[in-house]
Write an enzyme that holds these catalytic residues in place. Structure first.
Site, mmCIF file in Angstrom:
data_model
loop_
_atom_site.group_PDB
_atom_site.id
_atom_site.type_symbol
_atom_site.label_atom_id
_atom_site.label_comp_id
_atom_site.label_asym_id
_atom_site.label_seq_id
_atom_site.Cartn_x
_atom_site.Cartn_y
_atom_site.Cartn_z
ATOM 1 N N SER A 168 0.846 -1.187 0.000
ATOM 2 C CA SER A 168 0.000 0.000 0.000
ATOM 3 C C SER A 168 0.883 1.239 0.000
ATOM 4 O O SER A 168 2.024 1.203 0.468
ATOM 5 C CB SER A 168 -0.899 0.018 1.241
ATOM 6 O OG SER A 168 -1.566 1.251 1.378
ATOM 7 N N TYR A 179 -1.949 0.090 10.612
ATOM 8 C CA TYR A 179 -1.976 -0.346 9.216
ATOM 9 C C TYR A 179 -0.659 -0.011 8.519
ATOM 10 O O TYR A 179 -0.072 -0.859 7.827
ATOM 11 C CB TYR A 179 -3.147 0.319 8.497
ATOM 12 C CG TYR A 179 -3.304 -0.094 7.053
ATOM 13 C CD1 TYR A 179 -3.601 -1.410 6.725
ATOM 14 C CD2 TYR A 179 -3.169 0.831 6.026
ATOM 15 C CE1 TYR A 179 -3.756 -1.791 5.399
ATOM 16 C CE2 TYR A 179 -3.315 0.462 4.697
ATOM 17 C CZ TYR A 179 -3.617 -0.851 4.391
ATOM 18 O OH TYR A 179 -3.766 -1.227 3.078
#
Length: 280
Positions: A168, A179
């Site tokens: 990501s 995250y």
């Protein structure tokens, strides 16, 4: 006007020719290749699996949700391509080893591994449930490491193989502490693996997508603020990395200048993200 028209037509034909050449190259490269895609029950993983199958690969779809996994396999086989579902919890070492063993027993090898399984959302760390810490790290980082560890011996022995992991942009820009921690770790793992495998015949590449229109992204506060392309942009990047392995690819391309800007002006990034997280 005629010159402009001819120029536009020539550009269109050039693009069509490039796409035709790409399709031919992919069919030659992927015909009967054995490809494992994790996190393949929906979204990006399901799209990657379908795209690889369309070019002749024998695709093994792995994920926890058995019913949804089988639905994706039925779509692929219904279109006349090859696919197999093996329900797998990527965080469990025994299940990961069983996945690889079953694939090797059936097909004799693994040619391509696409590590796509992932969970994530944007939430301040102090609002995080304690059990989510293990879950996010186990799925986003540890699962990829386990699957990669399981396929590497066979690939290195044959001096042939491709490992692709979907990370990501949050692994480049610090968006959300938990995250981003998992994706920073994944990025570090794959970039290190890339140079560790130099000369072995095995490639390791990373795809770092921005926000992509999937079920995971629908509940995020960015869903209404940022244009989100479909998962096909990630699938296309994965296919291109099989043809021409690279260290890292950022998709969609609009995130490339954003990353460059953020690295140049980190203070402005911190200001923007702090305001954004207060709305999360």
């Amino acid at each position: 006007k005629k010159k402009i028209k001819r120029y536009i037509v020539s550009l269109i034909r050039l693009k069509e020719n490039k796409e035709q050449q790409r399709s031919v190259a992919l069919r030659r490269r992927l015909q009967d290749e054995v490809v494992i895609v994790t996190g393949a029950s929906s979204g990006i993983g399901a799209t990657i699996a379908r795209e690889f199958a369309q070019y002749g690969a024998r695709v093994v779809l792995a994920a926890r949700r058995a019913n949804e996994l089988q639905t994706q396999v039925d779509v692929i086989t219904g279109a006349g391509y090859h696919a197999l579902a093996i329900p797998t919890d990527i965080t469990e070492p025994e299940q990961v080893m069983r996945l690889i063993e079953q694939v090797q027993e059936r097909f004799g090898r693994v040619d391509v591994l696409v590590n796509n399984a992932g969970v994530g959302w944007i939430r301040p760390f102090y609002k995080e449930a304690r059990e989510n810490i293990d879950r996010v790290i186990n799925v986003n980082l540890r699962g990829t490491m386990l699957a990669t560890y399981a396929v590497l011996p066979g690939m290195i022995a044959r001096r042939k193989g491709t490992i692709i992991s979907v990370a990501s942009v949050a692994g480049i820009l610090p968006v959300s502490s938990l995250y981003s921690a998992s994706k920073y770790g994944l990025r570090g793992f794959m970039l290190s693996l890339h140079h560790e495998l130099a000369g072995t015949g095995v490639s390791a590449s990373l795809i770092s997508p921005g926000f992509i229109r999937t079920r995971m992204a629908q509940g995020m506060p960015t869903a209404r603020l940022i244009p989100m392309p479909g998962p096909q942009v990630v699938a296309r990047a994965a296919l291109d990395l099989v043809l021409q392995p690279r260290r890292e690819v950022i998709v969609p391309s609009m995130y490339v200048p954003l990353v460059a800007f953020a690295n140049t002006f980190p203070g402005l990034l911190d200001l923007a993200l702090s305001r954004f997280m207060r709305r999360a």
